[in-house]
Design a protein around this motif. Structure first.
Motif, PDB file in Angstrom:
ATOM      1  N   LEU A   1       4.837  29.706  70.824  1.00  0.00           N
ATOM      2  CA  LEU A   1       6.032  29.066  70.258  1.00  0.00           C
ATOM      3  C   LEU A   1       5.678  27.673  69.766  1.00  0.00           C
ATOM      4  N   LYS A   2       6.635  27.029  69.111  1.00  0.00           N
ATOM      5  CA  LYS A   2       6.392  25.693  68.556  1.00  0.00           C
ATOM      6  C   LYS A   2       7.362  24.699  69.174  1.00  0.00           C
ATOM      7  N   ALA A   3       7.013  23.415  69.055  1.00  0.00           N
ATOM      8  CA  ALA A   3       7.792  22.397  69.763  1.00  0.00           C
ATOM      9  C   ALA A   3       8.380  21.389  68.784  1.00  0.00           C
ATOM     10  N   GLY A   4       9.602  20.945  69.072  1.00  0.00           N
ATOM     11  CA  GLY A   4      10.273  19.985  68.202  1.00  0.00           C
ATOM     12  C   GLY A   4      10.679  18.735  68.966  1.00  0.00           C
ATOM     13  N   ILE A   5      10.751  17.626  68.248  1.00  0.00           N
ATOM     14  CA  ILE A   5      11.128  16.363  68.865  1.00  0.00           C
ATOM     15  C   ILE A   5      12.115  15.647  67.965  1.00  0.00           C
ATOM     16  N   TYR A   6      12.704  14.566  68.492  1.00  0.00           N
ATOM     17  CA  TYR A   6      13.821  13.890  67.848  1.00  0.00           C
ATOM     18  C   TYR A   6      13.603  12.389  67.905  1.00  0.00           C
ATOM     19  N   THR A   7      13.938  11.686  66.819  1.00  0.00           N
ATOM     20  CA  THR A   7      14.048  10.234  66.881  1.00  0.00           C
ATOM     21  C   THR A   7      14.986   9.762  65.762  1.00  0.00           C
TER      22      THR A   7
ATOM     23  N   PHE B   1       3.764  11.613  67.670  1.00  0.00           N
ATOM     24  CA  PHE B   1       4.367  12.957  67.762  1.00  0.00           C
ATOM     25  C   PHE B   1       3.320  14.028  67.428  1.00  0.00           C
ATOM     26  N   VAL B   2       2.497  13.724  66.448  1.00  0.00           N
ATOM     27  CA  VAL B   2       1.455  14.672  66.049  1.00  0.00           C
ATOM     28  C   VAL B   2       0.394  14.779  67.144  1.00  0.00           C
ATOM     29  N   GLU B   3       0.005  13.637  67.701  1.00  0.00           N
ATOM     30  CA  GLU B   3      -0.972  13.680  68.806  1.00  0.00           C
ATOM     31  C   GLU B   3      -0.433  14.498  69.981  1.00  0.00           C
ATOM     32  N   TRP B   4       0.831  14.329  70.240  1.00  0.00           N
ATOM     33  CA  TRP B   4       1.427  15.109  71.329  1.00  0.00           C
ATOM     34  C   TRP B   4       1.451  16.603  71.005  1.00  0.00           C
ATOM     35  N   GLY B   5       1.465  16.920  69.703  1.00  0.00           N
ATOM     36  CA  GLY B   5       1.435  18.335  69.314  1.00  0.00           C
ATOM     37  C   GLY B   5       2.775  18.892  68.861  1.00  0.00           C
ATOM     38  N   PHE B   6       3.675  18.027  68.412  1.00  0.00           N
ATOM     39  CA  PHE B   6       4.972  18.541  67.957  1.00  0.00           C
ATOM     40  C   PHE B   6       4.870  19.120  66.547  1.00  0.00           C
ATOM     41  N   ASP B   7       5.735  20.091  66.298  1.00  0.00           N
ATOM     42  CA  ASP B   7       5.700  20.846  65.040  1.00  0.00           C
ATOM     43  C   ASP B   7       6.970  20.666  64.229  1.00  0.00           C
ATOM     44  N   PHE B   8       7.882  19.840  64.708  1.00  0.00           N
ATOM     45  CA  PHE B   8       9.208  19.737  64.085  1.00  0.00           C
ATOM     46  C   PHE B   8       9.766  18.374  64.469  1.00  0.00           C
ATOM     47  N   LEU B   9      10.326  17.674  63.501  1.00  0.00           N
ATOM     48  CA  LEU B   9      10.947  16.376  63.811  1.00  0.00           C
ATOM     49  C   LEU B   9      12.360  16.311  63.236  1.00  0.00           C
ATOM     50  N   LYS B  10      13.297  16.011  64.100  1.00  0.00           N
ATOM     51  CA  LYS B  10      14.672  15.721  63.652  1.00  0.00           C
ATOM     52  C   LYS B  10      14.804  14.205  63.574  1.00  0.00           C
ATOM     53  N   TYR B  11      15.248  13.715  62.421  1.00  0.00           N
ATOM     54  CA  TYR B  11      15.282  12.268  62.180  1.00  0.00           C
ATOM     55  C   TYR B  11      16.743  11.898  61.925  1.00  0.00           C
TER      56      TYR B  11
ATOM     57  N   ARG C   1      -2.390  15.618  59.778  1.00  0.00           N
ATOM     58  CA  ARG C   1      -3.119  16.886  59.764  1.00  0.00           C
ATOM     59  C   ARG C   1      -2.459  17.889  60.707  1.00  0.00           C
ATOM     60  N   ARG C   2      -1.156  17.963  60.583  1.00  0.00           N
ATOM     61  CA  ARG C   2      -0.416  18.943  61.369  1.00  0.00           C
ATOM     62  C   ARG C   2       0.823  19.320  60.562  1.00  0.00           C
ATOM     63  N   ASP C   3       1.237  20.576  60.626  1.00  0.00           N
ATOM     64  CA  ASP C   3       2.438  21.007  59.899  1.00  0.00           C
ATOM     65  C   ASP C   3       3.670  20.643  60.717  1.00  0.00           C
ATOM     66  N   VAL C   4       4.400  19.643  60.246  1.00  0.00           N
ATOM     67  CA  VAL C   4       5.612  19.229  60.963  1.00  0.00           C
ATOM     68  C   VAL C   4       6.814  19.463  60.052  1.00  0.00           C
ATOM     69  N   VAL C   5       7.673  20.366  60.466  1.00  0.00           N
ATOM     70  CA  VAL C   5       8.906  20.618  59.698  1.00  0.00           C
ATOM     71  C   VAL C   5       9.818  19.409  59.888  1.00  0.00           C
ATOM     72  N   PHE C   6      10.345  18.897  58.773  1.00  0.00           N
ATOM     73  CA  PHE C   6      11.085  17.631  58.796  1.00  0.00           C
ATOM     74  C   PHE C   6      12.570  17.915  58.569  1.00  0.00           C
ATOM     75  N   ASN C   7      13.355  17.596  59.596  1.00  0.00           N
ATOM     76  CA  ASN C   7      14.791  17.890  59.617  1.00  0.00           C
ATOM     77  C   ASN C   7      15.567  16.581  59.454  1.00  0.00           C
ATOM     78  N   LEU C   8      16.226  16.434  58.304  1.00  0.00           N
ATOM     79  CA  LEU C   8      17.003  15.222  58.037  1.00  0.00           C
ATOM     80  C   LEU C   8      18.378  15.368  58.676  1.00  0.00           C
ATOM     81  N   CYS C   9      18.761  14.350  59.442  1.00  0.00           N
ATOM     82  CA  CYS C   9      20.090  14.391  60.049  1.00  0.00           C
ATOM     83  C   CYS C   9      20.785  13.102  59.654  1.00  0.00           C
ATOM     84  N   GLN C  10      21.579  13.170  58.610  1.00  0.00           N
ATOM     85  CA  GLN C  10      22.350  11.987  58.208  1.00  0.00           C
ATOM     86  C   GLN C  10      23.721  12.410  57.687  1.00  0.00           C
ATOM     87  N   TYR C  11      24.118  13.640  58.078  1.00  0.00           N
ATOM     88  CA  TYR C  11      25.510  14.105  57.955  1.00  0.00           C
ATOM     89  C   TYR C  11      25.964  14.292  56.500  1.00  0.00           C
ATOM     90  N   GLY C  12      25.014  14.383  55.578  1.00  0.00           N
ATOM     91  CA  GLY C  12      25.375  14.702  54.194  1.00  0.00           C
ATOM     92  C   GLY C  12      25.541  13.497  53.283  1.00  0.00           C
TER      93      GLY C  12
END
Ligand code: GLA
Length: 653
Positions: free
Chosen positions: A359-365, A389-399, A432-443
C-alpha cells in the motif's frame, strides 16, 4: 376493567375533539432535524421572541434551514395553518429560505424564496386524508447562513387522531451486491502513471480466493512481480507506455487483464483511492490507528478492489497548545525539521509498514504557518518539508490552505491563490519519488481551471463535506459542473466518502454509526463514482460492517469511477426531485445513475434519447451486478427516498 380504562385514556389523548387546534410546538420537536441549533417552542432558533418583519408572534416554532419534521397525521387533521418567514433576530440582516409542506409524497404548499424582511406569509393547507406530512425548510440554494426560519402560530385543526412527530423514514440496510466470485477477478486500473527512475509500487487489486498465483507478461525489466502477493515493486521504467498482461490464477480459475504502465510526467491516471484519517479520528490520529487502517484495508478486502493509499490528515505534528499533552511540543527541531508528535514515534517505520503491505502512504500539511486544526504548518519551510516527506517515504500530500490566508494580506488575485501550490507542486515534481499532490483550498479562484497547471492531481472543489452531509446531492451537482476539467491525472475532489461509522465534523466527535440511510449511502458512492471523484473512505476502519463494505467494495461500481477515459458525468434534470448522471466510458458503454433527492419514493421513466444517448442499449444493474431485461430505448423504475438506480449501458449484443 383497568386495562379497558387505560386503553380509553390513551385514545382520548391521541384523538382530539372535532375542530380542536393542536399547536406545532406541542409536538415532540426532538425529532426535528435542522442545519444549526435546536428547534425552539414560541421562540426563534436563537431564543428571541418570534418576530417576522416586525410582527411579533406569541406562539410557533423557531428552526433553522435545512429543517425537516416528519409527522404522522393518520388522516386525523383537516388543516395546517401558520405564518412563515425569516426571523428578525438574524445579524447581519440576511437569510433566505423556502418553506414547504409535503403530504404523502406530494408538495402541498411552498412559500417560494422568502428573504429576511419579507412580511409573514400565511399558510393554510388542506391536509384532509393525509397520512404522513413533512414540514421542510430549505436554504433557497444559497447555503444555510442566517437562515433563521419561523413556523409562527403553526397549528393543526384536528378532527380525529392527533398529529404525532415521527423519525424520518429509514430503510433496512439491504446488501445489494453479491459476494465476489471465488475465482480471480483482477480489479487493476487500466493505466498506472509513474516517473522514470522513481521507486515503483503497485499491489494488484484482485478479488478471489487465496492462495492465488500472479504473473505478468511484458513487465519492464526494472520491475518485479511477487507471484504470491501480487505486489509489483522496483524502479519505474524508461519514459513511454509499457503494455503488460496480468494473470491471476487460483483453484477456481484464472483471470487476465491488460495494464498500461505509463512512465512520464503524469501520475494518478485514474482517481486515487484509499483511506483518510480525518472524519473518523480528527485530532486523535495515531501511528497505531494508521497501521490498523493499513491492516484493515487488506483484511476487509478493500485493497482487493483498489483502495491503496493510507493517508494521515491533520494533527500528526505538534501544536503550540492542545488538550492532549502528547500533541504539544516543539514544532520544529534545531535544524528546522518538522517534528511529529509523540503519537508518531517513527514516520519512516510507519511508511515501511504500509509499503510492506503493497500500500501507499499519505501525509498532510498547510502552506500557512499553522494547519486548520492549529498544528505546525510548512510556511517558510516548504522545500525542507517536501524533502522530509519524501525521505520518510510518503506517496501523497494533502496541502491545506488554512492559515495561509493570513499571509496574503487580502490579496485574492489568481497569482496569490496559486503561489503556494505552484511552489509545492514544483518541489514535489523535482523529488525522486512519485507524490500525488492533493490541493485543498475549497475551490477558491476556480481551482479546477488551474490545479493541474500548478502540479496538482486532485483538488477539493468546495468546503468540508462533513459539515454538509444532509446535502450530498447538491454538493455532487455543484462538483459535476466542473466536469470539463476532469481528466486522467486531474480530478475534481468533492471530499471523502463518509458512510459506515465516522465522527461528527461539527463536534469532531468519536466515530459512531452514521445517520445516512442505506439509500443515501448507495447514492453517495454512486455519485462519487459517476463524477470520477477520488475515492477516499474516511470512516472508522475498526468498525467496517458487512453493509458498509458492500457499499464500498462493489468492483463494478468502482470500475465506473476508475474508467481510464477519466470523464466525469454530466447531469440531466428529470423531474422536480429527480436527476440523472450520465458518464461516458472508455469502451463506448455509458454509466447512468438515476437519483431521487426527494423525500418520497417515486417512479421514473427515462427515454435514453432524452439523456442524449442515441439508439438502443441494454442495461445492467451495477449494484446488484445483474443484467436487466428492459426495453432497448427506455427504462422505468421506482426510486426510493434519496435512492439511486445505477446502470451500465452497453450496445445490444
Ligand atoms: C480542513 C480540510 C479538511 C481537514 C481539516 C484538518 O477543514 O478541508 O479536509 O483536512 O482541515 O484540520
Amino acid at each position: 376493567m383497568s386495562m379497558l380504562l387505560s386503553c380509553c385514556v390513551t385514545s382520548a389523548l391521541l384523538v382530539g375533539a372535532p375542530g380542536e387546534t393542536v399547536p406545532l410546538g406541542a409536538l415532540e420537536l426532538g425529532r426535528m432535524t435542522q442545519g444549526w441549533g435546536e428547534p425552539k417552542v414560541d421562540r426563534s432558533v436563537t431564543g428571541a421572541p418570534l418576530s417576522i418583519a416586525g410582527r411579533r408572534f406569541e406562539h410557533g416554532v423557531g428552526t433553522h434551514a435545512r429543517s425537516h419534521l416528519w409527522l404522522e397525521l393518520a388522516g386525523g387533521s383537516e388543516r395546517f395553518l401558520a405564518f412563515v418567514g425569516v426571523d428578525d433576530d438574524t445579524e447581519p440582516a440576511r437569510g433566505t429560505v423556502v418553506f414547504e409542506v409535503l403530504g404523502d409524497g406530494k408538495k402541498l404548499w411552498s412559500s417560494g424564496t422568502l428573504a429576511r424582511g419579507a412580511p409573514p406569509l400565511a399558510v393554510d393547507v388542506d391536509v384532509r386524508g393525509v397520512q404522513h406530512l413533512l414540514l421542510r425548510v430549505g436554504d433557497a440554494g444559497d447555503g444555510i447562513d442566517h437562515d433563521h426560519a419561523d413556523w409562527a402560530d403553526a397549528r393543526f385543526v384536528v378532527v380525529g387522531e392527533r398529529p404525532r412527530a415521527i423519525d424520518a423514514p429509514r430503510e433496512e440496510p439491504v446488501i445489494l451486491t453479491p459476494p465476489p466470485a471465488r475465482s480471480p477477478r483482477l480489479n487493476t486500473a487500466a493505466a498506472v502513471g509513474c516517473r522514470p527512475g522513481n521507486p515503483f509500487l503497485y499491489r494488484l487489486p484482485t478479488t478471489g480466493e487465496r492462495p492465488m498465483r500472479f504473473a505478468a507478461a511484458g513487465l519492464p525489466a526494472s520491475l518485479a512481480l511477487d507471484p504470491t502477493t501480487g505486489i509489483v515493486r522496483g524502479v519505474a521504467p524508461e519514459r513511454g507506455e509499457h503494455a503488460v498482461t496480468l494473470t491471476a490464477t487460483n483453484a477456481h480459475g484464472s483471470a487476465t487483464r491488460a495494464l498500461r504502465i505509463v512512465s512520464g510526467d503524469a501520475l494518478a491516471l485514474t482517481p486515487p483511492m484509499g483511506w483518510n484519517s480525518w472524519y473518523s479520528h480528527y485530532d486523535r490520529i495515531t501511528d497505531e490507528l494508521a497501521r490498523q487502517a493499513a491492516d484493515a484495508l487488506l483484511a476487509s478486502g478493500m485493497a482487493d478492489v483498489g483502495y491503496q493509499y493510507v493517508c494521515l490528515d491533520d494533527c500528526w505534528m505538534n501544536a503550540p497548545a492542545h488538550r492532549d499533552p502528547k500533541r504539544v511540543g516543539p514544532l520544529r527541531d534545531a535544524d528546522g525539521e518538522l517534528v511529529p508528535n509523540a503519537h508518531f514515534p517513527d514516520m519512516r517505520a510507519l511508511t515501511e509498514y504500509v509499503h510492506a503491505r503493497g500500500l501507499k502512504a499519505g501525509i498532510y500539511t498547510s502552506p500557512g504557518p499553522r494547519t486548520c486544526a492549529g498544528f505546525a504548518g510548512s510556511f517558510g519551510h516548504e522545500a525542507q518539508d517536501a524533502r522530509r516527506f519524501v525521505e520518510w517515504g510518503f506517496d501523497f500530500l494533502k496541502y491545506d490552505w488554512c492559515s495561509y490566508g493570513e499571509l496574503t494580506a487580502g490579496d485574492t488575485s489568481l497569482a496569490a491563490l496559486q503561489q503556494p501550490y505552484r511552489t509545492m507542486g514544483a518541489l514535489l515534481a523535482a523529488e525522486r519519488r512519485d507524490v500525488v499532490f492533493n490541493l485543498c483550498q475549497y475551490g477558491m479562484g476556480d481551482v479546477w481551471e488551474w490545479g493541474a497547471d500548478v502540479g496538482g492531481h486532485t483538488w477539493r472543489t468546495a468546503g468540508d463535506l462533513g459539515l454538509e452531509l444532509d446535502r450530498i446531492f447538491d454538493v455532487a451537482l455543484a462538483n459535476a459542473e466542473h466536469r470539463e476539467w476532469s481528466r486522467p491525472g486531474a480530478w475534481n475532489d468533492p471530499d471523502y466518502i463518509q458512510i459506515g461509522s465516522f465522527g461528527d465534523a461539527r463536534t469532531i466527535g468519536e466515530p459512531r454509526p452514521c445517520r445516512l440511510t442505506p439509500n443515501e449511502q448507495h447514492s453517495f458512492m454512486s455519485l462519487w463514482c459517476l463524477m470520477a471523484a477520488p475515492l477516499f473512505f474516511s470512516g472508522d476502519m475498526r468498525a467496517l460492517d458487512a453493509f458498509t463494505l458492500n457499499v464500498l467494495c462493489n468492483a463494478e461500481v468502482i470500475e465506473l469511477d476508475q474508467d481510464p477515459l477519466g470523464v466525469a458525468a454530466r447531469s440531466v434534470v428529470l423531474g422536480d426531485e429527480t436527476f440523472a448522471f450520465v458518464k461516458e466510458l472508455a469502451n463506448g458503454d455509458r454509466a447512468v445513475g438515476l437519483f431521487n433527492h426527494g423525500e418520497f419514493e417515486t417512479d421514473v421513466r427515462v427515454v435514453w434519447a432524452d439523456l442524449g444517448l442515441d439508439g438502443e442499449w441494454r442495461a445492467r444493474d451495477v449494484w446488484r451486478q445483474r443484467d436487466l431485461r428492459t426495453l432497448p430505448t427506455e427504462f422505468s423504475t421506482r426510486l426510493g427516498r434519496h435512492g439511486v438506480a445505477l446502470l451500465r449501458l452497453g450496445r445490444p449484443r
